[in-house]
Design an enzyme around this catalytic site. Structure first.
Site, PDB file in Angstrom:
ATOM      1  N   HIS A 108       0.849  -1.196   0.000  1.00  0.00           N
ATOM      2  CA  HIS A 108       0.000   0.000   0.000  1.00  0.00           C
ATOM      3  C   HIS A 108       0.878   1.236   0.000  1.00  0.00           C
ATOM      4  O   HIS A 108       1.936   1.243   0.630  1.00  0.00           O
ATOM      5  CB  HIS A 108      -0.917  -0.002   1.231  1.00  0.00           C
ATOM      6  CG  HIS A 108      -2.090   0.897   1.079  1.00  0.00           C
ATOM      7  ND1 HIS A 108      -2.024   2.253   1.332  1.00  0.00           N
ATOM      8  CD2 HIS A 108      -3.361   0.641   0.674  1.00  0.00           C
ATOM      9  CE1 HIS A 108      -3.211   2.787   1.089  1.00  0.00           C
ATOM     10  NE2 HIS A 108      -4.036   1.839   0.689  1.00  0.00           N
ATOM     11  N   ASP A 110      -7.954  -5.299   0.104  1.00  0.00           N
ATOM     12  CA  ASP A 110      -8.429  -6.182  -0.964  1.00  0.00           C
ATOM     13  C   ASP A 110      -8.094  -7.651  -0.719  1.00  0.00           C
ATOM     14  O   ASP A 110      -8.690  -8.536  -1.340  1.00  0.00           O
ATOM     15  CB  ASP A 110      -7.834  -5.744  -2.310  1.00  0.00           C
ATOM     16  CG  ASP A 110      -8.469  -4.460  -2.803  1.00  0.00           C
ATOM     17  OD1 ASP A 110      -9.651  -4.247  -2.504  1.00  0.00           O
ATOM     18  OD2 ASP A 110      -7.784  -3.678  -3.476  1.00  0.00           O
TER      19      ASP A 110
HETATM   20  N1  ACO Z   1       4.272  -7.941  -4.044  1.00  0.00           N
HETATM   21  C1  ACO Z   1       5.623  -7.893  -4.166  1.00  0.00           C
HETATM   22  N2  ACO Z   1       6.341  -6.750  -4.129  1.00  0.00           N
HETATM   23  C2  ACO Z   1       5.683  -5.600  -3.968  1.00  0.00           C
HETATM   24  C3  ACO Z   1       4.284  -5.568  -3.826  1.00  0.00           C
HETATM   25  C4  ACO Z   1       3.583  -6.793  -3.874  1.00  0.00           C
HETATM   26  N3  ACO Z   1       2.263  -6.831  -3.768  1.00  0.00           N
HETATM   27  N4  ACO Z   1       3.884  -4.295  -3.693  1.00  0.00           N
HETATM   28  C5  ACO Z   1       4.993  -3.543  -3.731  1.00  0.00           C
HETATM   29  N5  ACO Z   1       6.088  -4.322  -3.902  1.00  0.00           N
HETATM   30  C6  ACO Z   1       7.477  -3.873  -3.935  1.00  0.00           C
HETATM   31  C7  ACO Z   1       7.811  -3.218  -5.255  1.00  0.00           C
HETATM   32  O1  ACO Z   1       8.308  -4.154  -6.184  1.00  0.00           O
HETATM   33  C8  ACO Z   1       8.854  -2.206  -4.844  1.00  0.00           C
HETATM   34  O2  ACO Z   1      10.076  -2.859  -4.665  1.00  0.00           O
HETATM   35  P1  ACO Z   1      11.455  -2.068  -5.044  1.00  0.00           P
HETATM   36  O3  ACO Z   1      11.542  -0.933  -4.073  1.00  0.00           O
HETATM   37  O4  ACO Z   1      12.529  -3.088  -4.877  1.00  0.00           O
HETATM   38  O5  ACO Z   1      11.312  -1.588  -6.468  1.00  0.00           O
HETATM   39  C9  ACO Z   1       8.384  -1.757  -3.479  1.00  0.00           C
HETATM   40  O6  ACO Z   1       7.628  -2.857  -2.943  1.00  0.00           O
HETATM   41  C10 ACO Z   1       7.502  -0.503  -3.487  1.00  0.00           C
HETATM   42  O7  ACO Z   1       6.486  -0.712  -4.466  1.00  0.00           O
HETATM   43  P2  ACO Z   1       5.842   0.462  -5.322  1.00  0.00           P
HETATM   44  O8  ACO Z   1       5.176  -0.116  -6.501  1.00  0.00           O
HETATM   45  O9  ACO Z   1       6.859   1.549  -5.558  1.00  0.00           O
HETATM   46  O10 ACO Z   1       4.800   1.023  -4.282  1.00  0.00           O
HETATM   47  P3  ACO Z   1       3.554   1.915  -4.621  1.00  0.00           P
HETATM   48  O11 ACO Z   1       3.261   2.684  -3.401  1.00  0.00           O
HETATM   49  O12 ACO Z   1       3.758   2.692  -5.876  1.00  0.00           O
HETATM   50  O13 ACO Z   1       2.414   0.835  -4.947  1.00  0.00           O
HETATM   51  C11 ACO Z   1       0.697  -0.749  -4.701  1.00  0.00           C
HETATM   52  C12 ACO Z   1       1.467   0.412  -4.045  1.00  0.00           C
HETATM   53  C13 ACO Z   1       0.284  -0.369  -6.118  1.00  0.00           C
HETATM   54  C14 ACO Z   1      -0.539  -1.003  -3.886  1.00  0.00           C
HETATM   55  C15 ACO Z   1       1.607  -2.004  -4.719  1.00  0.00           C
HETATM   56  O14 ACO Z   1       1.929  -2.385  -3.390  1.00  0.00           O
HETATM   57  C16 ACO Z   1       0.963  -3.169  -5.459  1.00  0.00           C
HETATM   58  O15 ACO Z   1       1.098  -3.254  -6.679  1.00  0.00           O
HETATM   59  N6  ACO Z   1       0.234  -4.076  -4.736  1.00  0.00           N
HETATM   60  C17 ACO Z   1      -0.487  -5.138  -5.381  1.00  0.00           C
HETATM   61  C18 ACO Z   1      -1.814  -4.592  -5.938  1.00  0.00           C
HETATM   62  C19 ACO Z   1      -2.791  -4.229  -4.833  1.00  0.00           C
HETATM   63  O16 ACO Z   1      -2.995  -4.988  -3.901  1.00  0.00           O
HETATM   64  N7  ACO Z   1      -3.454  -3.073  -4.980  1.00  0.00           N
HETATM   65  C20 ACO Z   1      -4.488  -2.615  -4.042  1.00  0.00           C
HETATM   66  C21 ACO Z   1      -4.004  -1.442  -3.250  1.00  0.00           C
HETATM   67  S1  ACO Z   1      -5.140  -1.033  -1.994  1.00  0.00           S
HETATM   68  C22 ACO Z   1      -6.421  -0.312  -2.794  1.00  0.00           C
HETATM   69  O17 ACO Z   1      -6.303   0.386  -3.727  1.00  0.00           O
HETATM   70  C23 ACO Z   1      -7.723  -0.591  -2.285  1.00  0.00           C
END
Ligand code: ACO
Length: 378
Positions: free
Chosen positions: A260, A316
């Site tokens: 998140h 979620d």
């Molecule tokens: N699984 C594995 N690795 C992850 C995940 C995940 N679910 N989420 C983030 N990471 C990692 C990224 O690869 C990144 O690693 P790095 O620093 O080595 O590059 C780091 O954690 C940060 O991730 P970002 O994408 O920069 O974080 P951001 O804040 O932009 O994204 C998001 C947040 C989109 C929710 C992300 O965690 C994700 O894609 N999660 C899966 C989809 C999801 O569950 N979305 C629902 C969000 S809640 C909602 O909207 C109701």
């Protein structure tokens, strides 16, 4: 560009409907802790809180409930339009179309900038979106849609309109808790979209259509369906560990429903929904989906990669199990999110009305100094 992009850490508005305290894993709606509301409140009560800034008295709550139920009916022309859509159309795409079309049947659609009128639109759309979700699920399966009942609250009406049968209390309770938890969440992507559209002086329906478009994406509301598809792909509890090793540790995939932008501790909604999912699994005698989700979450919690990045289950993750257990089709999960979040979108649209145009700047990284060349010389 500053930081990692994605407007991380940028404050774009003052907001009175909710506070997301990501460091401490707290969510507050207009002063009330989410745990308190989930345990004691109803969705309509939360709508009142978000829209009027305070919990309703008994007569105010009944008035709001009955107004939402009364306005929840869809015009016949909208039902006819839905019947004409391809049956395989994606439900969020259908909802986007329906909300856009509903503007043509709203007598106040083009009355702009009036907060009292906008409140009426919020009430209307809150009921109509729920009816549209249930209606689409029936229409695409070849059944006639069922009109909303005037005596029911919104969550009960949704369950009723799916089947036409008297709604079961356990199912309604699960939907209502879900609706309370998802109603509002700070400056999330879909709410921001609704605010940007509103900031241009555009109409209420356009703001909600934009918000639905943003919610649809798998990085936002679409994640509940993707989370469940991933649990189905895993299939059996004993497959969790090999799946994690192959797809996450040694693969390129993300665990859907984990991570998140704001929460760097457990999302409080995930904790409530985990408890709910567990209780429902125990009551149904089928623990499989809960255990797949829970074992995968535990693997991630113990993994250095997830620990370092403070990645926890978000709302979620376990909501997917709750919605699957009540028998909803997976592609209806995100529409259910929209059914709830219309409450928060509306509060934010009304708060944004009359505010300044939202127009950020960009850092130009393209070429400079080029001279136009006749087409036959390029
Ligand atoms: N699984 C594995 N690795 C992850 C995940 C995940 N679910 N989420 C983030 N990471 C990692 C990224 O690869 C990144 O690693 P790095 O620093 O080595 O590059 C780091 O954690 C940060 O991730 P970002 O994408 O920069 O974080 P951001 O804040 O932009 O994204 C998001 C947040 C989109 C929710 C992300 O965690 C994700 O894609 N999660 C899966 C989809 C999801 O569950 N979305 C629902 C969000 S809640 C909602 O909207 C109701």
């Amino acid at each position: 560009m500053s930081g990692k992009g994605g407007l991380e850490g940028v404050v774009v508005a003052d907001i009175s409907s909710s506070l997301v305290d990501g460091e401490n894993g707290r969510l507050i709606y207009a002063g009330y802790e989410i745990e308190d509301l989930a345990a004691n409140s109803t969705f309509e009560e939360v709508c009142h809180l978000l829209w009027y800034g305070r919990l309703p008295k008994a007569d105010e709550l009944e008035l709001l409930r009955s107004r939402i139920a009364h306005d929840a009916k869809l015009p016949d022309e909208i039902i006819a339009m839905m019947k004409a859509l391809p049956k395989q159309a994606e439900p969020m795409a259908v909802l986007r179309t329906v909300v856009s079309a509903l503007a043509h049947y709203d007598p106040d659609a083009e009355i702009l900038g009036n907060k009292a009128v906008a409140m009426h639109k919020a009430i209307r759309l809150t009921g109509q979106i729920t009816t549209a979700c249930a209606a689409w699920d029936r229409i695409r399966k070849g059944h006639e849609p069922i009109a909303p009942r005037q005596d029911l609250a919104l969550s009960a009406n949704f369950v009723y309109m799916l089947s036409g049968e008297e709604p079961k209390k356990e199912t309604v309770d699960a939907v209502d808790v879900y609706m309370i938890l998802l109603a509002e969440h700070g400056m999330n992507a879909s709410t921001f979209t609704a605010r940007v559209v509103t900031g241009t002086g555009s109409d209420f329906h356009s703001a909600i259509v934009g918000a639905i478009g943003a919610l649809k994406g798998p990085a936002h509301g679409g994640a509940n369906a993707e989370a469940m598809r991933q649990f189905v792909e895993i299939g059996e509890v004993e497959n969790v560990e090999p799946w994690f090793t192959k797809n996450i540790k040694n693969g390129e995939r993300r665990i859907m429903g984990i991570g998140h932008r704001i929460y760097k501790a457990l999302d409080p909604r995930a904790q409530i929904l985990r408890d709910k999912a567990k209780a429902m699994a125990e009551a149904s005698g089928n623990m499989k989906w809960f255990l797949i989700a829970d074992n995968l979450a535990q693997l991630a919690r113990a993994d250095q990669y997830f620990i370092e990045r403070k990645l926890y289950p978000n709302v979620d993750y376990y909501s997917a199990i709750v919605l699957y257990t009540i028998g909803l089709d997976i592609d209806m999960f995100t529409p259910l999110f929209a059914m709830s979040r219309i409450a928060g979108w509306s509060a934010n649209v009304i708060e944004q009305m009359g505010g300044r145009l939202i127009r950020p700047d960009a850092n130009y990284v393209g070429p400079m100094g080029l001279k136009w060349v006749p087409i036959n010389e390029r």
